[in-house]
Design a protein around this motif. Structure first.
Motif, PDB file in Angstrom:
ATOM      1  N   LYS A 141      38.410  41.505  43.581  1.00 17.70           N
ATOM      2  CA  LYS A 141      37.616  42.596  43.015  1.00 17.70           C
ATOM      3  C   LYS A 141      36.675  42.100  41.917  1.00 17.70           C
ATOM      4  CE  LYS A 141      40.074  45.737  45.307  1.00 17.70           C
ATOM      5  NZ  LYS A 141      39.556  46.571  46.404  1.00 17.70           N
ATOM      6  N   LEU A 142      36.796  40.832  41.520  1.00 17.47           N
ATOM      7  CA  LEU A 142      35.939  40.311  40.456  1.00 17.47           C
ATOM      8  C   LEU A 142      35.376  38.940  40.791  1.00 17.47           C
ATOM      9  CD1 LEU A 142      37.909  38.967  37.397  1.00 17.47           C
ATOM     10  CD2 LEU A 142      39.139  40.036  39.241  1.00 17.47           C
ATOM     11  N   TYR A 143      34.953  38.781  42.055  1.00 17.07           N
ATOM     12  CA  TYR A 143      34.181  37.628  42.513  1.00 17.07           C
ATOM     13  C   TYR A 143      34.998  36.351  42.667  1.00 17.07           C
ATOM     14  CZ  TYR A 143      30.674  41.001  41.164  1.00 17.07           C
ATOM     15  OH  TYR A 143      29.956  42.167  41.031  1.00 17.07           O
ATOM     16  N   ALA A 144      36.313  36.496  42.840  1.00 18.08           N
ATOM     17  CA  ALA A 144      37.190  35.389  43.218  1.00 18.08           C
ATOM     18  C   ALA A 144      37.593  35.601  44.680  1.00 18.08           C
ATOM     19  CB  ALA A 144      38.416  35.345  42.315  1.00 18.08           C
ATOM     20  N   PRO A 145      38.219  34.616  45.313  1.00 20.33           N
ATOM     21  CA  PRO A 145      38.609  34.788  46.720  1.00 20.33           C
ATOM     22  C   PRO A 145      39.726  35.819  46.880  1.00 20.33           C
ATOM     23  CG  PRO A 145      38.615  32.462  46.073  1.00 20.33           C
ATOM     24  CD  PRO A 145      38.529  33.263  44.817  1.00 20.33           C
ATOM     25  N   LYS A 146      39.899  36.283  48.097  1.00 24.45           N
ATOM     26  CA  LYS A 146      41.052  37.106  48.443  1.00 24.45           C
ATOM     27  C   LYS A 146      42.287  36.220  48.456  1.00 24.45           C
ATOM     28  CE  LYS A 146      37.951  39.843  51.304  1.00 24.45           C
ATOM     29  NZ  LYS A 146      36.768  39.062  50.788  1.00 24.45           N
ATOM     30  N   GLY A 147      43.422  36.803  48.122  1.00 26.98           N
ATOM     31  CA  GLY A 147      44.663  36.046  48.168  1.00 26.98           C
ATOM     32  C   GLY A 147      45.096  35.468  46.839  1.00 26.98           C
ATOM     33  N   ILE A 148      44.504  35.931  45.745  1.00 23.16           N
ATOM     34  CA  ILE A 148      44.913  35.472  44.420  1.00 23.16           C
ATOM     35  C   ILE A 148      44.850  36.654  43.448  1.00 23.16           C
ATOM     36  CG2 ILE A 148      42.573  34.724  43.796  1.00 23.16           C
ATOM     37  CD1 ILE A 148      45.915  33.128  42.642  1.00 23.16           C
ATOM     38  N   GLY A 149      45.801  36.714  42.564  1.00 21.61           N
ATOM     39  CA  GLY A 149      45.844  37.772  41.562  1.00 21.61           C
ATOM     40  C   GLY A 149      46.693  37.329  40.395  1.00 21.61           C
ATOM     41  N   ALA A 150      46.957  38.256  39.497  1.00 21.15           N
ATOM     42  CA  ALA A 150      47.771  37.940  38.330  1.00 21.15           C
ATOM     43  C   ALA A 150      48.476  39.194  37.850  1.00 21.15           C
ATOM     44  CB  ALA A 150      46.915  37.356  37.216  1.00 21.15           C
ATOM     45  N   LEU A 151      49.557  38.979  37.151  1.00 22.97           N
ATOM     46  CA  LEU A 151      50.310  40.064  36.534  1.00 22.97           C
ATOM     47  C   LEU A 151      50.575  39.709  35.081  1.00 22.97           C
ATOM     48  CD1 LEU A 151      51.963  42.725  36.740  1.00 22.97           C
ATOM     49  CD2 LEU A 151      53.931  41.313  37.387  1.00 22.97           C
ATOM     50  N   PHE A 152      50.130  40.572  34.185  1.00 25.02           N
ATOM     51  CA  PHE A 152      50.479  40.430  32.778  1.00 25.02           C
ATOM     52  C   PHE A 152      51.857  41.035  32.570  1.00 25.02           C
ATOM     53  CE2 PHE A 152      50.781  43.097  28.904  1.00 25.02           C
ATOM     54  CZ  PHE A 152      50.978  42.092  27.961  1.00 25.02           C
ATOM     55  N   VAL A 153      52.753  40.258  31.967  1.00 26.66           N
ATOM     56  CA  VAL A 153      54.097  40.724  31.651  1.00 26.66           C
ATOM     57  C   VAL A 153      54.323  40.466  30.163  1.00 26.66           C
ATOM     58  CG1 VAL A 153      56.557  40.568  32.168  1.00 26.66           C
ATOM     59  CG2 VAL A 153      54.874  40.080  33.961  1.00 26.66           C
ATOM     60  N   ARG A 154      54.363  41.536  29.380  1.00 24.31           N
ATOM     61  CA  ARG A 154      54.524  41.367  27.936  1.00 24.31           C
ATOM     62  C   ARG A 154      55.814  40.626  27.619  1.00 24.31           C
ATOM     63  NH1 ARG A 154      51.884  43.404  23.795  1.00 24.31           N
ATOM     64  NH2 ARG A 154      50.754  44.940  25.080  1.00 24.31           N
ATOM     65  N   ARG A 155      55.722  39.745  26.645  1.00 19.16           N
ATOM     66  CA  ARG A 155      56.879  38.945  26.251  1.00 19.16           C
ATOM     67  C   ARG A 155      58.077  39.857  25.956  1.00 19.16           C
ATOM     68  NH1 ARG A 155      54.671  36.396  22.510  1.00 19.16           N
ATOM     69  NH2 ARG A 155      54.256  34.399  23.519  1.00 19.16           N
TER      70      ARG A 155
END
Length: 398
Positions: A202-216
């Motif tokens: 959704k922000l000009y990177a390839p499909k098949g990659i993402g991230a999850l923020f997990v608060r400490r």
């Protein structure tokens, strides 16, 4: 000529600078980041740099970033992982009726596992009332999940206000930020969220990659079981090339956030004004102000949105995301907003992006308006609801 692309909420082209960033990891940096030798250490440096770039955009510590295969995995991990890890404390989750299927379907799965889910309504602009969230909380509530911005109509939710309520009651808050990252600010402390999902494509990177923020300090049940990658939170050898690509895409988003938001907002308003002037009887779906700067969801009176797009091969746009099954049902988002059926079936989502030009929006407005007038002349303004079976819903994505 290629169709004019106005479907950036569905997916974005990969930015050339992002391609350049990932190529070395395909050609030279082939090492396993877990290996303790020069090849492995070199790959680990690539992953660490990308993690720092994502953390910088979100305003968090790099150790709070977990790389995933995309937004769907991030949402599943956040929802199912949190629910299972905190099951001993409670089994109640709060969400909204207009979430993406990548949130709604994991929650439905959890309902089958004994969890209770409250689906909050939205108002006519697509917003959740924070006080409705407060009223829905029980002593068994362990998680609230409200999207940052809606993929169909672009409405931005009052996440910071909801976050304040969640913190006051000691409840974790997750937000699906797949559509908002790179378009509007998304600093985790300002939003007061504990988990946040990102989708690279959704922000000009390839499909098949993402991230999850997990608060400490937030505990999640393991989503994938294996070796101790990603700080023990996501097993599987890291996808180094695509992680590098996501890091670069996020860096570009951070550098261009303000200027790109202003540009696409200006183009969107120009496009909207032209449609009103040239087509007439154009109705906005979504919030008039609290909306993603690139998103325009409008209904054309007397026209079925799917029919319109089927007759417009020169334009790539969408009728929404609630039609993955190819059915002729009204979008669940528009239905939850109380949009009348006739207006809902006339809806088309146009979403602009980094490569959109003035010439494209001007040409698109002319093409759309001409086709709308042509359809109205043929049908004589026949109720679009009675004609929804004439064509299958087309161009659905996002």
């Amino acid at each position: 000529m290629d169709p004019i692309y106005l479907d950036y909420n569905a997916t974005t082209p990969v930015d050339p600078a992002v391609v350049e960033e990932l190529l070395p990891s395909l050609k030279e940096e082939f090492g396993n980041p877990s290996s303790n030798h020069p090849y492995g250490r070199s790959a680990k440096q690539v992953v660490d740099l990308a993690r720092s770039r994502v953390a910088s955009l979100l305003g968090c510590d790099p150790t709070e970033i977990v790389f995933t295969s995309g937004g769907t995995e991030s949402n599943n991990h956040a929802l199912i992982g949190t629910a299972l890890a905190h099951r001993g404390r409670g089994n109640h989750i709060i969400t909204s009726e207009i979430e993406h299927p990548a949130v709604l379907n994991p929650l439905r799965w959890l309902e089958g596992q004994g969890f209770s889910v409250t689906y909050l309504p939205v108002d006519g602009s697509g917003q959740v009332d924070p006080e409705a969230v407060r009223r829905a909380i029980t002593d068994r509530t362990v998680l609230i999940s409200i999207m940052h911005a809606n993929n169909e109509v672009g409405t931005v939710q009052p996440i910071a206000a909801i976050g304040a309520i969640a913190r006051e009651r000691g409840i974790l808050l997750h937000t699906d930020a797949a559509q908002s990252i790179g378009k509007i600010p998304a600093r985790v402390d300002e939003l007061q969220v504990d988990l946040l999902s990102i989708a690279g494509h959704k922000l000009y990177a390839p499909k098949g990659i993402g991230a999850l923020f997990v608060r400490r300090g937030v505990q999640l049940d393991s989503y994938l079981h294996g070796a101790g990658h990603e700080g023990g939170r996501r097993a599987g050898t890291e996808n180094v090339p695509y992680i590098a690509a996501l890091g670069k895409a996020v860096e570009l988003a951070a550098l261009r956030l303000e200027t790109e938001a202003g540009k696409v907002h200006s183009l969107r308003e120009r496009f909207h004004d032209a449609l009103i002037r040239l087509a007439g009887d154009v109705r906005l779906n979504g919030h008039s102000v609290d909306r993603l700067p690139n998103t325009l969801n409008v209904s054309f009176a007397g026209v079925v949105g799917a029919d319109l797009l089927a007759r417009l091969p020169e334009i790539a746009a969408s009728t929404g995301s609630a039609c993955h099954d190819g059915s002729g049902e009204l979008s669940g988002v528009l239905k939850a907003m109380g949009v009348p059926r006739e207006q809902g079936f006339g809806a088309v989502r146009f979403s602009l992006g980094r490569l959109t030009t003035v010439d494209e929006v001007d040409r698109a407005a002319e093409l759309v308006a001409a086709k709308v007038k042509e359809i109205r002349a043929i049908t004589g303004g026949t109720s679009r609801e009675t004609r929804t079976g004439l064509s299958a819903l087309a161009s659905c994505a996002g």
